[in-house]
Design an enzyme around this catalytic site. Structure first.
Site, PDB file in Angstrom:
ATOM      1  N   HIS A 302      42.810  36.387  46.491  1.00  0.00           N
ATOM      2  CA  HIS A 302      43.369  36.104  47.814  1.00  0.00           C
ATOM      3  C   HIS A 302      43.513  34.596  47.973  1.00  0.00           C
ATOM      4  CE1 HIS A 302      42.730  35.404  52.277  1.00  0.00           C
ATOM      5  NE2 HIS A 302      43.781  36.202  52.268  1.00  0.00           N
ATOM      6  N   ASN A 303      44.624  34.148  48.583  1.00  0.00           N
ATOM      7  CA  ASN A 303      44.854  32.706  48.755  1.00  0.00           C
ATOM      8  C   ASN A 303      44.575  31.954  47.450  1.00  0.00           C
ATOM      9  OD1 ASN A 303      45.440  33.205  51.427  1.00  0.00           O
ATOM     10  ND2 ASN A 303      43.530  32.383  52.233  1.00  0.00           N
ATOM     11  N   GLU A 332      48.017  35.596  44.625  1.00  0.00           N
ATOM     12  CA  GLU A 332      48.738  35.470  45.891  1.00  0.00           C
ATOM     13  C   GLU A 332      49.412  34.106  45.990  1.00  0.00           C
ATOM     14  OE1 GLU A 332      48.108  36.630  50.516  1.00  0.00           O
ATOM     15  OE2 GLU A 332      46.492  35.488  49.596  1.00  0.00           O
ATOM     16  N   ASP A 334      51.493  32.049  48.973  1.00  0.00           N
ATOM     17  CA  ASP A 334      52.003  31.942  50.343  1.00  0.00           C
ATOM     18  C   ASP A 334      53.110  30.891  50.368  1.00  0.00           C
ATOM     19  OD1 ASP A 334      50.009  33.689  50.906  1.00  0.00           O
ATOM     20  OD2 ASP A 334      49.011  32.467  52.420  1.00  0.00           O
ATOM     21  N   HIS A 347      48.412  27.318  53.030  1.00  0.00           N
ATOM     22  CA  HIS A 347      48.013  28.282  54.060  1.00  0.00           C
ATOM     23  C   HIS A 347      48.687  27.874  55.363  1.00  0.00           C
ATOM     24  CE1 HIS A 347      45.655  31.708  55.075  1.00  0.00           C
ATOM     25  NE2 HIS A 347      44.982  31.103  56.023  1.00  0.00           N
ATOM     26  N   GLU A 381      53.642  36.131  49.826  1.00  0.00           N
ATOM     27  CA  GLU A 381      53.694  36.095  51.287  1.00  0.00           C
ATOM     28  C   GLU A 381      54.881  35.201  51.644  1.00  0.00           C
ATOM     29  OE1 GLU A 381      51.873  37.620  53.771  1.00  0.00           O
ATOM     30  OE2 GLU A 381      51.187  38.860  52.099  1.00  0.00           O
ATOM     31  N   ASN A 672       4.435  28.717  39.999  1.00  0.00           N
ATOM     32  CA  ASN A 672       4.535  27.536  39.114  1.00  0.00           C
ATOM     33  C   ASN A 672       4.808  27.864  37.651  1.00  0.00           C
ATOM     34  OD1 ASN A 672       4.134  25.637  41.150  1.00  0.00           O
ATOM     35  ND2 ASN A 672       1.913  25.849  41.016  1.00  0.00           N
TER      36      ASN A 672
END
Length: 759
Positions: A302-303, A332, A334, A347, A381, A672
């Site tokens: 995505h993006n 993707e 855009d 975006h 997109e 430890n």
């Protein structure tokens, strides 16, 4: 480290010598150019450079790749200032930014490019043993504060802290004296290696070795065969495999000749790839790749253009390269109107930086099939004007050429989607389309409905700050209708984006080449209200799920619940590390990491009605017991940079799958000791739907006053687990190896004797 590369010959040595002599290179950052002297150190492990205020360095093992010419945003934006033959980019592991450098000549640039590639290849080609030797060598260098090639007891004590170990001083002194064969009070070369071996002695493996050894000293062929049969559950294969393991892992020629294995050989086997928890049979391409695309989970981003958050973060072609290298098959893009008629990617309506659409396409063309030969889907997109859509279409055709799918594979309207096998080497577009795949004569732009699930629209509706961002002068806010150019529409073949109008409507009206997108909230709503219908929908059609527009920090949702109903393209923000990306990497770690994983039969068979909420309703319901003995840990990394800080590690095992399987258990913490902690605890689970389950091993540093710190993790499909005594080689937050850190476990899987049935 041996720096000679057999294929590079004299050119390699000359390149490395130029790097060792040092070069004046220009660093590009924020439009300001700085000259610095870069020099490869004699050990070929470190590159030092002098800035105006300090001497700095970075390790060559931090460099993932070197890119030649103009292949970064900085160089692409300044392409006219410096010739590409003098430019190169160093790409670092993790989220560290790239380093863009310009040499004073093309020859000097080539020396650094070729030299760095050889150093990277050497590191990548190291086996586990060589990587461990490298790690030990680095430890020695860190401990040797005065650089005299020897380690004093004081330096050894400091070393123990660096190794994440708080050892009693008397015991440390005893081991130091044993290793000091020369009686000089200092450890050199072989003495240090002996000291390290005593520190790392694996008593739990020695005990296991002696349990199966007939003479207490070695494993005969029959002893090893018994171990493979009884513990590793190898059955009939154990006889031949025992001989193969001795030949491959026994370091002694005498042992190989006599068909016996020493403790060193046994340890080498258990820490090898064969001895890991992951069944290597499933790391190869083992699945049927000839089924319709909708029968596969597809690794999806995505993006994809973003390296950071989705409000003010940086866009970069590097993000596409990283996603493709990670096996992603659905990217993707855009697209928005840019100045001078050039479409840009960013975006929309935010302050994220912009990159040219043509640069994204060029990058995808170069890297699309380097990791996987199976199809790449570009989820477009499209927010561009008609004029710039035509520009996009031309760029796509010119750049991809024959790789771009421009018609159905047989020239006919499909009754079902083609397979990944049929689409090898092809790039497909997903987006809005005019009409269907039937011949449609259209000369002028046509308005196409924008789905309620359109991502740009959803982001703007969801974002509380959307009104504060600058508006696009040409595009404006998303509308319910958008004009689509025929040139762009004609390139959408098998992934026509359509609004979702309900499962009943889809069953009678939807075409196999149509795809609907769902925000995570919409998908959850349908899963809760009509889970069975969603499963049936995904047996016939493709669906895409993407993160909510409210996730302004580019965080992710858990993809498991979407996979449970068969959603194929569950899109995540690849740039954001965390549990969600661990699960994605885990699912797609199988099948040669090709980015396609065949869904289990319960999610492909249209005759069945699988309900993830009630898996017990299935007629072949067969839950399994998973018993994990968490035995020990090895060389866990330090979390704090403070010299005296040592972790208090514990292990948590998490199961992800259908709701009935979502659970976790953890061990106690060890105070430890991050060097060789021993838990010896048993965790038990019932896995009701094994074919959908993922298992995540997490190691954290316990802190009673604040949130526990992450140390390492490893995630794999339940179906890929090997039983028996196994090592788990841990990964960082970014999914990269943190060798030699590991866990040692024993795995047992059995059928549940009393199977609960639906009432």
């Amino acid at each position: 480290m041996d720096i000679f590369h057999p294929l590079a010959g004299v050119q390699t040595e000359a390149s490395l010598e130029i790097m060792k002599a040092g070069s004046i290179l220009r660093k590009a950052k924020s439009q300001i150019w700085r000259h610095r002297h870069y020099k490869l150190q004699e050990d070929c492990k470190t590159i030092a450079y002098k800035s105006s205020w300090a001497l700095n360095s970075y390790s060559t093992c931090d460099v993932e790749a070197v890119r030649e010419g103009h292949q970064s945003e900085v160089f692409l934006s300044m392409a006219g200032e410096f010739p590409p033959e003098r430019c190169f980019t160093l790409v670092f592991h993790g989220r560290r930014g790239n380093l863009d450098l310009v040499a004073e000549s093309a020859e000097e640039a080539q020396a650094w490019i070729q030299g760095m590639r050889i150093l990277i290849d050497n590191l990548e080609n190291m086996d586990k043993r060589e990587k461990l030797d490298q790690w030990v060598s680095d430890l020695f260098i860190k401990a040797d504060k005065n650089r005299d090639g020897r380690i004093s007891f004081k330096e050894a004590r400091r070393l123990l802290k660096l190794m994440n170990m708080d050892m009693n001083e008397d015991h440390a002194w005893l081991l130091f004296r044993r290793a000091d064969k020369s009686k000089t009070g200092m450890l050199e070369g072989d003495e240090f290696i002996l000291f390290y071996k005593m520190l790392t002695e694996r008593t739990e493996i020695l005990e296991l070795f002696q349990d199966y050894s007939s003479d207490g000293e070695t494993l005969s062929h029959c002893d090893l065969e018994e171990f493979l049969r009884e513990e590793q559950l190898e059955g009939e294969r154990s006889h031949e495999h025992a001989l193969e393991l001795i030949e491959q892992y026994e370091p002694s020629d005498t042992g190989k000749t006599c068909h016996i294995m020493s403790i060193d050989g046994f340890l080498m086997y258990l820490t090898s790839v064969e001895g890991s928890i992951y069944n290597t049979d499933y790391k190869h391409l083992y699945q049927d790749m000839t089924q319709p695309l909708n029968h596969y989970f597809i690794s999806s981003s995505h993006n994809t253009y973003l390296l950071e958050d989705q409000l003010k973060g940086r866009s970069s072609v590097e993000a596409y390269i990283q996603a493709l290298k990670r096996g992603c098959r659905c990217l993707e893009i855009d697209c928005w109107d840019g100045s001078n008629g050039e479409p840009v990617v960013y975006h929309g309506h935010t302050l994220t930086s912009k990159i040219f659409f043509k640069d994204v396409v060029t990058t995808v063309a170069k890297y699309a099939f380097k990791v996987s030969e199976y199809p790449v889907i570009l989820s477009i997109e499209n927010q561009c004007s008609i004029e710039q859509q035509k520009v996009m279409a031309q760029i796509l055709k010119d750049t991809f050429g024959d790789m771009l799918l421009k018609t159905t594979i047989d020239g006919k309207v499909p009754h079902e989607l083609p397979s990944p096998e049929e689409l090898k080497g092809k790039i497909l577009l997903k987006g809005k389309k005019i009409g269907g795949l039937e011949c449609l004569e259209v000369d002028s732009p046509v308005s196409v409905e924008v789905s309620d699930e359109d991502e740009a629209a959803e982001t703007l509706k969801s974002s509380p700050t959307a009104e504060s961002w600058p508006s696009e002068s040409k595009v404006g806010k998303p509308k319910s209708k958008q004009n689509i150019s025929k040139e762009f529409s004609d390139l959408i073949i098998y992934f026509k984006k359509v609004p979702f109008r309900g499962f009943e409507h889809a069953s009678s009206h939807s075409k196999p080449y149509e795809i609907s997108s769902f925000s995570e909230s919409k998908a959850r709503k349908y899963i809760k209200e009509a889970g069975c219908d969603f499963v049936q929908y995904n047996t016939r059609l493709l669906s895409r799920v993407y993160p909510s527009g409210l996730r302004t920090d580019s965080s992710n949702f858990c993809p498991q619940e979407m996979w449970n109903v068969g959603c194929q393209t569950v899109a995540l923000n690849f740039q954001t590390a965390g549990i969600e990306m661990d699960l994605n990497d885990g699912l797609f770690s199988q099948n040669n990491r090709c980015g396609y994983v065949l869904k289990p039969d319960i999610l492909r068979n249209r005759e069945r009605c699988f309900n993830p909420e009630r898996p017990q309703d299935c007629k072949d319901f067969c839950p399994l017991n998973l018993t994990i003995q968490v035995i020990s840990g090895q060389q866990l990394p330090k979390i704090s940079k403070k010299e005296g800080s040592i972790v208090d590690p514990f292990v948590r095992v998490e199961i992800y799958g259908v709701p009935l399987d979502q659970t976790k258990q953890e061990t106690k913490y060890i105070e430890n000791n991050g060097f060789n902690p021993c838990w010896s605890e048993i965790l038990e689970f019932v896995v009701h739907t094994p074919e959908l389950a993922l298992v995540r091993f997490v190691v954290e540093d316990y802190d009673k006053a604040s949130k526990n710190d992450f140390i390492g993790q490893y995630t794999l499909p339940f179906s890929c687990i090997q039983t028996g005594y196994r090592h788990i080689h841990l990964l960082s937050k970014d999914g990269t190896s943190i060798c030699p850190s590991s866990l040692f476990v024993h795995i047992k899987i059995t059928e549940v004797t009393e199977v609960p049935r639906a009432s």
